[in-house]
Design a protein around this motif. Structure first.
Motif, PDB file in Angstrom:
ATOM      1  N   HIS A 132       0.701  -0.800   0.064  1.00 19.72           N
ATOM      2  CA  HIS A 132      -0.052  -0.264  -0.311  1.00 19.72           C
ATOM      3  C   HIS A 132       1.188   1.155  -0.291  1.00 19.72           C
ATOM      4  N   PRO A 133       0.261   2.264  -0.658  1.00 18.82           N
ATOM      5  CA  PRO A 133       0.705   3.565  -0.255  1.00 18.82           C
ATOM      6  C   PRO A 133       1.468   3.976   0.818  1.00 18.82           C
ATOM      7  N   GLU A 134       1.691   5.258   0.885  1.00 18.19           N
ATOM      8  CA  GLU A 134       2.896   5.490   2.890  1.00 18.19           C
ATOM      9  C   GLU A 134       1.636   6.096   3.175  1.00 18.19           C
ATOM     10  N   GLY A 135       1.103   6.798   4.107  1.00 18.65           N
ATOM     11  CA  GLY A 135       1.089   8.094   4.230  1.00 18.65           C
ATOM     12  C   GLY A 135      -0.768   7.654   4.672  1.00 18.65           C
ATOM     13  N   GLY A 136      -1.360   8.219   4.945  1.00 18.90           N
ATOM     14  CA  GLY A 136      -2.652   8.270   5.716  1.00 18.90           C
ATOM     15  C   GLY A 136      -3.784   9.328   6.420  1.00 18.90           C
ATOM     16  N   ILE A 137      -4.235   9.465   6.941  1.00 21.00           N
ATOM     17  CA  ILE A 137      -4.886  10.557   7.959  1.00 21.00           C
ATOM     18  C   ILE A 137      -4.193  10.806   8.765  1.00 21.00           C
ATOM     19  N   VAL A 138      -3.965  12.308   9.226  1.00 25.52           N
ATOM     20  CA  VAL A 138      -3.248  13.063   9.915  1.00 25.52           C
ATOM     21  C   VAL A 138      -3.516  13.764  10.874  1.00 25.52           C
ATOM     22  N   SER A 139      -5.191  14.254  10.738  1.00 19.61           N
ATOM     23  CA  SER A 139      -5.746  14.674  11.485  1.00 19.61           C
ATOM     24  C   SER A 139      -7.210  14.994  11.246  1.00 19.61           C
ATOM     25  N   ILE A 140      -8.283  15.228  11.851  1.00 15.51           N
ATOM     26  CA  ILE A 140      -9.807  15.582  11.800  1.00 15.51           C
ATOM     27  C   ILE A 140      -9.622  16.526  12.600  1.00 15.51           C
ATOM     28  N   GLU A 141     -11.102  17.693  12.076  1.00 10.08           N
ATOM     29  CA  GLU A 141     -11.468  18.384  12.771  1.00 10.08           C
ATOM     30  C   GLU A 141     -12.596  18.237  13.657  1.00 10.08           C
ATOM     31  N   VAL A 142     -12.883  18.280  14.735  1.00  8.55           N
ATOM     32  CA  VAL A 142     -14.353  17.703  15.663  1.00  8.55           C
ATOM     33  C   VAL A 142     -14.923  19.418  15.522  1.00  8.55           C
ATOM     34  N   ARG A 143     -15.698  19.625  15.827  1.00 13.67           N
ATOM     35  CA  ARG A 143     -16.815  21.341  15.836  1.00 13.67           C
ATOM     36  C   ARG A 143     -17.714  20.592  16.673  1.00 13.67           C
TER      37      ARG A 143
ATOM     38  N   VAL B 112      -6.522  15.475  16.997  1.00 11.56           N
ATOM     39  CA  VAL B 112      -7.576  15.198  16.565  1.00 11.56           C
ATOM     40  C   VAL B 112      -8.325  16.917  17.343  1.00 11.56           C
ATOM     41  N   ARG B 113      -8.359  17.681  16.675  1.00 13.66           N
ATOM     42  CA  ARG B 113      -8.365  19.530  16.646  1.00 13.66           C
ATOM     43  C   ARG B 113     -10.175  19.417  16.754  1.00 13.66           C
ATOM     44  N   PHE B 114     -10.583  20.488  18.118  1.00 15.87           N
ATOM     45  CA  PHE B 114     -11.536  20.658  18.205  1.00 15.87           C
ATOM     46  C   PHE B 114     -11.919  21.629  17.728  1.00 15.87           C
ATOM     47  N   THR B 115     -13.149  22.643  17.332  1.00 22.32           N
ATOM     48  CA  THR B 115     -13.675  24.242  17.350  1.00 22.32           C
ATOM     49  C   THR B 115     -14.318  23.780  17.876  1.00 22.32           C
TER      50      THR B 115
ATOM     51  N   ILE C 154     -17.591  15.857  13.277  1.00 26.05           N
ATOM     52  CA  ILE C 154     -16.298  15.439  12.254  1.00 26.05           C
ATOM     53  C   ILE C 154     -16.379  16.827  11.265  1.00 26.05           C
ATOM     54  N   CYS C 155     -15.867  17.509  10.589  1.00 25.51           N
ATOM     55  CA  CYS C 155     -16.021  18.448   9.487  1.00 25.51           C
ATOM     56  C   CYS C 155     -14.921  18.525   8.935  1.00 25.51           C
ATOM     57  N   ALA C 156     -13.972  17.959   8.896  1.00 25.76           N
ATOM     58  CA  ALA C 156     -12.855  18.109   7.603  1.00 25.76           C
ATOM     59  C   ALA C 156     -12.048  16.683   8.355  1.00 25.76           C
TER      60      ALA C 156
END
Length: 240
Positions: free
Chosen positions: A151-162, A200-203, A213-215
């Motif tokens: 499989h390729p390298e990489g993946g999900i690095v962050s999510i934003e939760v409002r 995980v970023r909370f705004t 989850i918005c982003a």
């Protein structure tokens, strides 16, 4: 492996085919996997592997919690964040000690899931999962069942939760994930998974119906990325 990591994000939409097409136009990926286990939640789905992480697109076909969740948010939304732990027994014991409730449990011979009560960990459905071997991921399809394909390298690095109260939500997630909270501003807080570098970023939002989850931020090889930004099920994806 001894660390927790964000392994899988799910979104929900009435337009499964259209959402799959959006992903395929944005990213050069193989055809997604359709998981029959999704039927127990009255949904059809499509699962894409993104490096060694996964994006699941769910589409409810009958009344149930997934459809109600989507309808409350205008028909589509970010739905679930799935974290993987190396030791399920230890994770369960810790959650029990904290009083974090498990509302659904799934246990197969090589993988399992513990879905947390949204009142204890608010803002999305959060699941704490395990897999054997650690790098495998049955929810990703036969190629990932009990083994790890190329499989390729990489993946999900962050999510934003409002959230209405970003700081309170961040504290609850950090407690459940055994992670640390960083206060960024009055309206933003981050939960860091330091061993993976994921965040995980909370705004803050003032609209209850915009909570969730918005982003999602991804890192993938340049030859896979056609569009650096795209939207699926009301969630904004960015390739960084």
């Amino acid at each position: 492996m001894t660390h927790i990591r964000l392994r899988h994000v799910a979104v929900v939409t009435a337009d499964l085919a259209g959402s799959v097409d959006t992903v395929q136009q944005a990213l050069r990926l193989p055809e997604p996997f359709n998981d029959d286990l999704a039927n127990q939640f009255s949904t059809h789905n499509a699962v894409f592997s993104l490096g060694n992480t996964f994006l699941e697109i769910c589409s409810p076909y009958d009344d149930g919690p997934v459809r109600r969740y989507a309808e409350e948010r205008g028909g589509e939304a970010g739905y679930m964040a799935v974290f993987q732990v190396p030791d399920n027994d230890r994770a369960r014991a810790r959650l029990d000690e904290l009083g974090v409730r498990i509302i659904a449990e799934l246990k197969l011979f090589d993988q399992g899931a513990n879905m947390l009560h949204p009142k204890d960990v608010p803002g999305a459905m959060v699941s704490i999962d395990w897999a054997t071997p650690y790098e495998s991921w049955r929810w990703g399809g036969p190629a990932w069942s009990g083994r790890v394909p190329e499989h390729p390298e990489g993946g999900i690095v962050s999510i934003e939760v409002r959230m209405l109260d970003a700081h309170r939500a961040a504290e609850k997630w950090a407690l459940a994930l055994d992670a640390e909270v960083e206060t960024v501003s009055d309206d933003e807080a981050h939960v860091h998974l330091p061993e993976t570098g994921q965040v995980v970023r909370f705004t803050t939002t003032k609209d209850k119906l915009r909570e969730g989850i918005c982003a999602v931020e991804l890192t993938l090889p340049s030859e896979i990325v056609v569009k650096e930004q795209f939207d699926v099920a009301g969630v904004h994806f960015t390739c960084v």
